[in-house]
Write an enzyme that holds these catalytic residues in place. Structure first.
Site, PDB file in Angstrom:
ATOM      1  N   LYS A   1      -8.843  13.989   4.037  1.00 54.70           N
ATOM      2  CA  LYS A   1      -8.093  12.840   4.102  1.00 54.70           C
ATOM      3  C   LYS A   1      -6.983  12.929   5.244  1.00 54.70           C
ATOM      4  O   LYS A   1      -6.983  14.071   5.793  1.00 54.70           O
ATOM      5  CB  LYS A   1      -7.393  12.746   2.856  1.00 54.70           C
ATOM      6  CG  LYS A   1      -6.435  14.016   2.413  1.00 54.70           C
ATOM      7  CD  LYS A   1      -5.949  13.715   1.086  1.00 54.70           C
ATOM      8  CE  LYS A   1      -6.579  13.841  -0.011  1.00 54.70           C
ATOM      9  NZ  LYS A   1      -6.530  12.639  -1.059  1.00 54.70           N
TER      10      LYS A   1
ATOM     11  N   LYS B   1     -14.602   8.450  -4.886  1.00 54.76           N
ATOM     12  CA  LYS B   1     -15.956   8.777  -4.209  1.00 54.76           C
ATOM     13  C   LYS B   1     -16.245  10.450  -4.594  1.00 54.76           C
ATOM     14  O   LYS B   1     -17.431  10.104  -5.044  1.00 54.76           O
ATOM     15  CB  LYS B   1     -15.648   8.758  -2.482  1.00 54.76           C
ATOM     16  CG  LYS B   1     -15.212   7.638  -1.816  1.00 54.76           C
ATOM     17  CD  LYS B   1     -15.015   7.700  -0.513  1.00 54.76           C
ATOM     18  CE  LYS B   1     -14.064   6.666  -0.051  1.00 54.76           C
ATOM     19  NZ  LYS B   1     -13.437   7.052   1.303  1.00 54.76           N
TER      20      LYS B   1
ATOM     21  N   HIS C   1       0.862  -1.033   0.102  1.00 56.91           N
ATOM     22  CA  HIS C   1      -0.044   0.001  -0.034  1.00 56.91           C
ATOM     23  C   HIS C   1       0.966   1.129   0.000  1.00 56.91           C
ATOM     24  O   HIS C   1       0.106   2.387   0.132  1.00 56.91           O
ATOM     25  CB  HIS C   1      -0.886   0.021   1.146  1.00 56.91           C
ATOM     26  CG  HIS C   1      -2.177  -0.886   1.228  1.00 56.91           C
ATOM     27  ND1 HIS C   1      -3.299  -0.517   0.455  1.00 56.91           N
ATOM     28  CD2 HIS C   1      -2.259  -2.071   1.482  1.00 56.91           C
ATOM     29  CE1 HIS C   1      -4.060  -1.363   0.506  1.00 56.91           C
ATOM     30  NE2 HIS C   1      -3.748  -2.409   0.951  1.00 56.91           N
TER      31      HIS C   1
ATOM     32  N   LYS D   1       0.706  14.362   1.310  1.00 53.27           N
ATOM     33  CA  LYS D   1      -0.764  14.761   0.831  1.00 53.27           C
ATOM     34  C   LYS D   1      -0.931  16.289   0.570  1.00 53.27           C
ATOM     35  O   LYS D   1      -1.583  16.874  -0.033  1.00 53.27           O
ATOM     36  CB  LYS D   1      -1.884  14.362   1.502  1.00 53.27           C
ATOM     37  CG  LYS D   1      -1.730  12.793   1.635  1.00 53.27           C
ATOM     38  CD  LYS D   1      -2.958  12.173   2.614  1.00 53.27           C
ATOM     39  CE  LYS D   1      -3.301  10.765   2.946  1.00 53.27           C
ATOM     40  NZ  LYS D   1      -3.881  10.279   1.881  1.00 53.27           N
TER      41      LYS D   1
ATOM     42  N   THR E   1      -8.496   6.871  -2.728  1.00 56.01           N
ATOM     43  CA  THR E   1      -9.942   6.329  -3.010  1.00 56.01           C
ATOM     44  C   THR E   1     -10.842   7.490  -2.710  1.00 56.01           C
ATOM     45  O   THR E   1     -11.861   7.297  -3.188  1.00 56.01           O
ATOM     46  CB  THR E   1     -10.345   5.222  -2.165  1.00 56.01           C
ATOM     47  OG1 THR E   1      -9.913   5.218  -0.727  1.00 56.01           O
ATOM     48  CG2 THR E   1      -9.447   3.839  -2.450  1.00 56.01           C
TER      49      THR E   1
HETATM   50  C1  LIG Z   1     -12.179   7.328   1.468  1.00 57.69           C
HETATM   51  C2  LIG Z   1     -11.625   7.560   2.792  1.00 57.69           C
HETATM   52  C3  LIG Z   1     -10.067   7.836   3.172  1.00 57.69           C
HETATM   53  C4  LIG Z   1      -9.369   7.727   2.191  1.00 57.69           C
HETATM   54  O1  LIG Z   1      -9.068   9.168   1.531  1.00 57.69           O
HETATM   55  P1  LIG Z   1      -7.657   9.371   0.410  1.00 57.69           P
HETATM   56  O2  LIG Z   1      -8.258  10.804  -0.052  1.00 57.69           O
HETATM   57  O3  LIG Z   1      -7.723   8.405  -0.502  1.00 57.69           O
HETATM   58  O4  LIG Z   1      -6.483   9.576   1.442  1.00 57.69           O
HETATM   59  C5  LIG Z   1      -9.812   8.201   4.602  1.00 57.69           C
HETATM   60  N1  LIG Z   1     -10.889   8.374   5.637  1.00 57.69           N
HETATM   61  C6  LIG Z   1     -12.029   8.000   5.442  1.00 57.69           C
HETATM   62  C7  LIG Z   1     -12.909   8.336   6.360  1.00 57.69           C
HETATM   63  C8  LIG Z   1     -12.518   7.771   3.898  1.00 57.69           C
HETATM   64  O5  LIG Z   1     -13.701   7.577   3.813  1.00 57.69           O
END
Ligand SMILES: *Cc1c(COP(=O)(O)O)cnc(C)c1O
Length: 836
Positions: free
Chosen positions: A568, A680, A377, A574, A676
């Site tokens: 995030k 979304k 990962h 990031k 991810t």
């Molecule tokens: C989807 C999600 C993440 C991952 O977010 P990234 O932008 O890919 O780092 C982290 N925390 C929660 C609560 C999420 O729903």
């Protein structure tokens, strides 16, 4: 053996306990609800707590899952199918009640049943605490995968830990993060079923003894260990409207009922009992570090506890169904390791097969190498797990012997392939030599697996070119890519009912299980009446989000503004800091009066910092201080708002993603394995501003370059700049960046907190800044200007928004799981007998 674990010898045959199917209409649901509320929980009209109505509804729904759970389990047993196990230290499941209601297709029946009692489904659903048994993306991925496995009717079981305390609750005090413990099960958890009859005994410490059996074979036993019990709790994982209910099995640590007799005889009765606590500490708390290891002994205990209990459980099940013959075990079982956290499973499976089931090394190794698969990962060096050999020797002596033996045999293989290449042997060894030798967990996972995958195309490519290059030369066939995905049930249909209804009406309902069908939306981007409806839905979702932000942050987001969102985990890679620099730049433009053709913006940032990550916490403080100055300044009215939303978690994201216009995916190229959150947002019609990193690259390919705001260095560009990166020259040559740095360095955002941001500011000016924030500033600001201009042309923006949703089909975790199954697991789908 305690009474709860004693088994009945003459188990009645199954039909003894057959029951008629439970009613799925509103009367039946209301009836059961009242039964639980009054008879089981003993509440009545005078109860003031909203918890008990929630609990009564959860139990009513759980019953409906329970009958499908049984038929699913029986279908798997009867077909003798191959099974896979998803081993993960984290499962960030989110709320279960709305998910169960939706996947059972009971939304309307439940809502109507509750209405007859004067209750609202949404209100009850919001009572449920978020089970925060994960940090971020990795744990949420595990949850999306379980949803897809059940929806695709694949026999996959999740194995994890039942942490008493999940991810901490984040409070913001005076702009700074404060952590509060999250005792999420305080009022119980209606979604779990304790199964003490499947308790396992896990060994720690002690020493090994070698002896020969009568035939002369060497046997090793692990003796004088301090044992801990692993008690399983099962959580149902419903598929999407298909009668399948899979299982997530979470282990809780419990003390054995044995006393340390020496202490007992010495009169230390109370101390002996108190020691029981140590055992139970193993599953007390989730480690809140995302993307960095912390090397604490308790963490290694957690890892081994999960590996040992889960493998024992699988082997027990195997023997129940097939007897003690393991010759077909590898044909019918597969373990997927979610990062290196459960990588000790490689050695533990060897140990159980040899020491407990008496297989020879070569048979045990053949089974291990044909059943283990590993998902990497991250490429970040600080996240690569290594455990001191001395810790292994003390905590898991038998496991260390096995790792040494695996390594000796492996290095012999390396020597055969590259004779005399000692440097390569040193590089590839499972043991990193030195003053304090370390076990390299990723290498253990690679050597013990038949499949190693990254989580987006770029990430998988960088893995085989860099970190795992030697291993790729040795075993190229092991390495593959599986681009991440997210479940469209939770992340589109459930969280965005307005859009769900429009999609159903426009392209039919098939997209719920075949997300590629969203591409049928694309032509509607040219239909102005459709665009108007799209706009109305987005604005309603923005209103819902703005209401939350107002309640949580006390900041008002006007609905005409572009909602610009970055949520995030807070991490330097990031680059929330780059986002802040842009906000300060906008603020500076407003103060200078440079506001011609302005696009009003509301910037939302949220996320948790690991409690020990000082720089990440300072970045949170900076965001809050900048937000305060910007929001208080009358000059920004109607032009710019900034808010930091506390306690970012799954249930918040369910409100945030549908209400977002612009999705910030701005990591330093080559650092975000996949992401991810980006997926979304895309599903919900947000347009991305992002770097060529992780799955952003594939998002841009799918939606087309005209509908994505690209900026920044490439991964190769970042690497080639190392060694001659000169942020101070970049700042000096960019008027806008200089202004931003001047504002920061003048203390404008920390008037009474001298020096509060010194280390953050220094990191931007540091030629060794690994994240190269200054390098991408100019390009980021220009991409933001393109985004702002595009937003001003509403019809143009709406077309882009529609096309983002239309081309998001590839990012369904159903597609990801279908690929895992096609290339790695090779499972058959198994449909249970219909419950109704
Ligand atoms: C989807 C999600 C993440 C991952 O977010 P990234 O932008 O890919 O780092 C982290 N925390 C929660 C609560 C999420 O729903």
């Amino acid at each position: 053996m305690s009474s709860s674990t004693k088994l009945i010898n003459n188990c009645p045959n199954d039909s003894t306990f057959d029951l008629p199917p439970l009613s799925l209409d509103s009367e039946g649901i209301a009836h059961d609800f009242k039964h639980y509320y009054v008879h089981t929980f003993g509440r009545d009209r005078d109860c003031l707590s909203a918890y008990y109505p929630y609990r009564a509804l959860a139990t009513t729904l759980r019953d409906r899952l329970m009958e499908r759970w049984k038929t699913t389990r029986q279908a798997y047993d009867e077909t003798g199918c191959k099974r896979a196990y998803y081993l993960s230290l984290e499962f960030l499941m989110g709320r279960a009640l709305s998910n169960a209601t939706f996947n059972l297709d009971l939304d309307e029946a439940v809502a109507r049943g509750l209405h007859t009692l004067g209750l609202e489904l949404e209100e009850l659903a919001s009572i449920e605490p978020d089970p925060g048994l994960g940090n971020g993306g990795l744990g949420r991925l595990a949850a999306c995968f379980l949803d897809s496995c059940a929806t695709l009717q694949l026999p996959v079981r999740g194995y994890g830990l039942r942490y008493e305390y999940g991810m901490f609750r984040q409070i913001i005090e005076n702009g700074a993060q404060v952590e509060e413990p999250d005792h999420w099960m305080r009022e119980g958890n209606p979604w779990e079923i304790e199964r003490p009859e499947f308790t396992q005994r896990i060994q720690f410490g002690g020493r090994t003894e070698t002896h020969r059996d009568p035939s002369g074979r060497i046997l090793v036993s692990w003796v004088d260990s301090h044992d801990v019990l692993a008690v399983p709790y099962d959580i149902p994982v419903p598929g999407y409207r298909n009668d399948t209910v899979n299982t997530l099995r979470l282990w809780k640590a419990a003390a054995t009922d044995e006393f340390d007799l020496d202490e007992f005889n010495a009169g230390s009765y109370t101390e002996s009992v108190a020691q029981k606590n140590d055992a139970e500490h193993i599953t007390m708390v989730l480690y809140p570090n995302d993307a960095s290891e912390n090397g604490k002994e308790l963490r290694l205990r957690q890892q081994y506890f999960l590996a040992s209990a889960s493998i024992k459980d699988v082997l027990r099940d195997w023997i129940r169904l097939h007897g003690p013959d393991f010759s077909r075990f590898a044909d019918l079982n597969c373990f997927q390791l979610n990062d290196t956290h459960p990588a000790v499973s490689v050695a533990e499976l060897m140990r159980q097969l040899m020491d407990e089931h008496h297989l020879e090394w070569k048979d045990a190794w053949d089974i291990t190498r044909r059943t283990m698969a590993y998902t990497n990962h991250t490429l970040l060096p600080e996240a690569l797990e290594r455990w001191p050999v001395r810790l292994f020797r003390q905590l898991l002596p038998r496991i260390l012997e096995i790792i040494f033996e695996i390594n000796a045999r492996f290095l012999a293989e390396v020597a055969l392939r590259w004779p005399g290449d000692l440097d390569r042997q040193r590089r590839m060894s499972l043991i990193e030599e030195g003053y304090d030798p370390q076990v390299r967990m990723a290498y253990l996972a690679i050597v013990g697996s038949f499949s190693v995958n990254g989580v987006a195309a770029l990430h998988s490519q960088l893995l085989v070119e860099g970190l795992f290059r030697d291993f790729n030369e040795l075993w190229p066939e092991k390495f593959n890519n599986k681009t991440n995905g997210v479940t469209p049930r939770r992340w589109l249909a459930m969280c965005n009912p307005g859009l769900r209804d429009l999609l159903d009406e426009t392209i039919g309902t098939g997209w719920g299980r075949d997300l590629e069908q969203l591409s049928r939306l694309a032509p509607y981007a040219e239909d102005s009446a459709f665009r108007t409806r799209w706009h109305e839905i987005k604005q309603a979702n923005k209103a819902r989000l703005a209401e939350q932000i107002s309640a949580l942050c006390g900041v008002e987001f006007p609905l005409e503004a572009m909602f610009d969102v970055q949520v995030k985990r807070i991490h330097e890679y990031k680059r929330q800091l780059l986002n802040v620099l842009h906000v300060v730049h906008l603020y500076n433009r407003i103060k200078r009066g440079d506001t011609a053709n302005w696009t009003p913006r509301s910037v939302l940032i949220g996320g948790k910092a690991a409690p020990g990550y000082v720089m990440a916490k300072q970045i949170i403080k900076l965001i809050n201080n900048v937000a305060h100055v910007v929001n208080m300044d009358p000059a920004t009215a109607g032009l710019l708002r900034v808010a930091f939303v506390p306690d970012y978690r799954v249930s918040l994201m369910e409100v945030i993603a549908p209400g977002t216009d612009l999705s910030e995916q701005i990591s330093t190229a080559g650092k975000e394995a996949s992401g991810t959150g980006n997926m979304k947002f895309m599903m919900n019609g947000a347009v991305t501003i992002g770097t060529l990193d992780g799955a952003n690259i594939e998002i841009r390919e799918q939606v087309g370059e005209d509908h994505f705001f690209l900026f920044g260095l490439t991964a190769a560009g970042v690497e080639s700049m190392r060694g001659h990166y000169d942020p101070n020259a970049i700042i000096a040559s960019d008027r806008a960046l200089m202004d931003v740095m001047n504002l920061l360095e003048s203390g404008h955002f920390n008037q009474f907190e001298t020096g509060a941001f010194d280390s953050v500011i220094l990191s931007i000016r540091n030629p060794h800044d690994p994240w190269m924030t200054a390098a991408d500033f100019r390009s980021y600001v220009e991409a933001q200007e393109r985004a702002a201009a595009a937003y001003r042309d509403r019809e143009h923006w709406l077309r882009m928004s529609i096309l983002n949703t239309a081309h998001s089909g590839h990012f369904s975790s159903d597609r990801t799981i279908a690929e895992y199954n096609r290339d790695i697991w090779h499972l058959e789908t198994v449909a249970p007998k219909s419950a109704a």
